[in-house]
Design a protein around this motif. Structure first.
Motif, PDB file in Angstrom:
ATOM      1  N   LYS A 120       0.357   4.527  31.583  1.00  0.00           N
ATOM      2  CA  LYS A 120      -0.591   5.143  32.716  1.00  0.00           C
ATOM      3  C   LYS A 120       0.062   6.517  32.525  1.00  0.00           C
ATOM      4  N   MET A 121       1.376   6.627  32.324  1.00  0.00           N
ATOM      5  CA  MET A 121       1.808   8.000  32.327  1.00  0.00           C
ATOM      6  C   MET A 121       1.490   8.936  31.213  1.00  0.00           C
ATOM      7  N   TYR A 122       1.532   8.313  30.091  1.00  0.00           N
ATOM      8  CA  TYR A 122       1.006   8.987  28.863  1.00  0.00           C
ATOM      9  C   TYR A 122      -0.425   9.283  29.034  1.00  0.00           C
ATOM     10  N   GLY A 123      -1.392   8.351  29.583  1.00  0.00           N
ATOM     11  CA  GLY A 123      -2.717   8.523  29.680  1.00  0.00           C
ATOM     12  C   GLY A 123      -2.977   9.659  30.934  1.00  0.00           C
ATOM     13  N   ALA A 124      -2.300  10.007  31.669  1.00  0.00           N
ATOM     14  CA  ALA A 124      -2.275  10.978  32.636  1.00  0.00           C
ATOM     15  C   ALA A 124      -2.073  12.197  31.928  1.00  0.00           C
ATOM     16  N   ILE A 125      -0.976  12.435  31.069  1.00  0.00           N
ATOM     17  CA  ILE A 125      -0.757  13.569  30.242  1.00  0.00           C
ATOM     18  C   ILE A 125      -1.915  13.977  29.440  1.00  0.00           C
ATOM     19  N   VAL A 126      -2.304  13.064  28.869  1.00  0.00           N
ATOM     20  CA  VAL A 126      -3.466  13.169  27.683  1.00  0.00           C
ATOM     21  C   VAL A 126      -4.769  13.524  28.474  1.00  0.00           C
ATOM     22  N   VAL A 127      -5.121  13.107  29.397  1.00  0.00           N
ATOM     23  CA  VAL A 127      -6.298  13.426  30.325  1.00  0.00           C
ATOM     24  C   VAL A 127      -6.038  14.454  30.997  1.00  0.00           C
ATOM     25  N   LYS A 128      -4.919  14.966  31.300  1.00  0.00           N
ATOM     26  CA  LYS A 128      -4.640  16.415  32.197  1.00  0.00           C
ATOM     27  C   LYS A 128      -5.458  17.531  31.601  1.00  0.00           C
ATOM     28  N   LYS A 129      -5.965  18.278  32.601  1.00  0.00           N
ATOM     29  CA  LYS A 129      -6.655  19.434  32.289  1.00  0.00           C
ATOM     30  C   LYS A 129      -5.949  20.516  32.282  1.00  0.00           C
TER      31      LYS A 129
END
Length: 140
Positions: A120-129
């Protein structure tokens, strides 16, 4: 006598005139076996997949466009045949029934995606705009 034979062999091996004569005779004898081909043919295996195209300067674009229009008309005039109720051949039986044999909720065969805290943490970093991104500004 053996000395005379070895003397002629060594003399013929070292004498450039004899070497050239031997080489010329060898080449002449080898060339008797070879035939120079001036007409070439393709094997039947190659001819099967061969596509013979027109020369680029002989192609007429209007003819190509007319042929494409005719092909489009043929494609649009075709109607889709309705699917038969039962398979007609044995090959059609494979994939005929689209209903799954087992339920998707059976725990033996059903393994949905599981997200951990790290993913979840890595997904949030990748999706972060980016802050200057127009989509991010529109979303806020």
């Amino acid at each position: 006598m053996a000395e005379a034979a070895t003397a002629t062999k060594s003399a013929s091996a070292t004498n450039p005139v004899f070497r050239d004569a031997i080489h010329a005779e060898t080449v002449r004898k080898e060339m008797q076996l070879y035939k120079i081909y001036e007409n070439y043919m393709l094997t039947p295996a190659v001819e099967k997949g061969l596509v013979v195209a027109e020369k680029p300067n002989r192609i007429n674009i209007q003819d190509i466009e007319k042929n494409l229009e005719k092909e489009d008309e043929k494609k649009t005039s075709k109607t889709v045949a309705p699917r038969p109720l039962i398979p007609l051949t044995s090959n059609e039986t494979y994939g005929w029934h689209t209903v799954p044999l087992m339920r998707n909720t059976d725990p033996r065969f059903y393994h949905p995606k599981v997200e951990t805290e790290i993913t979840k943490m890595y997904g949030a970093i990748v999706v972060k705009k980016e802050p200057g991104d127009a989509k991010a500004k529109a979303a806020t």
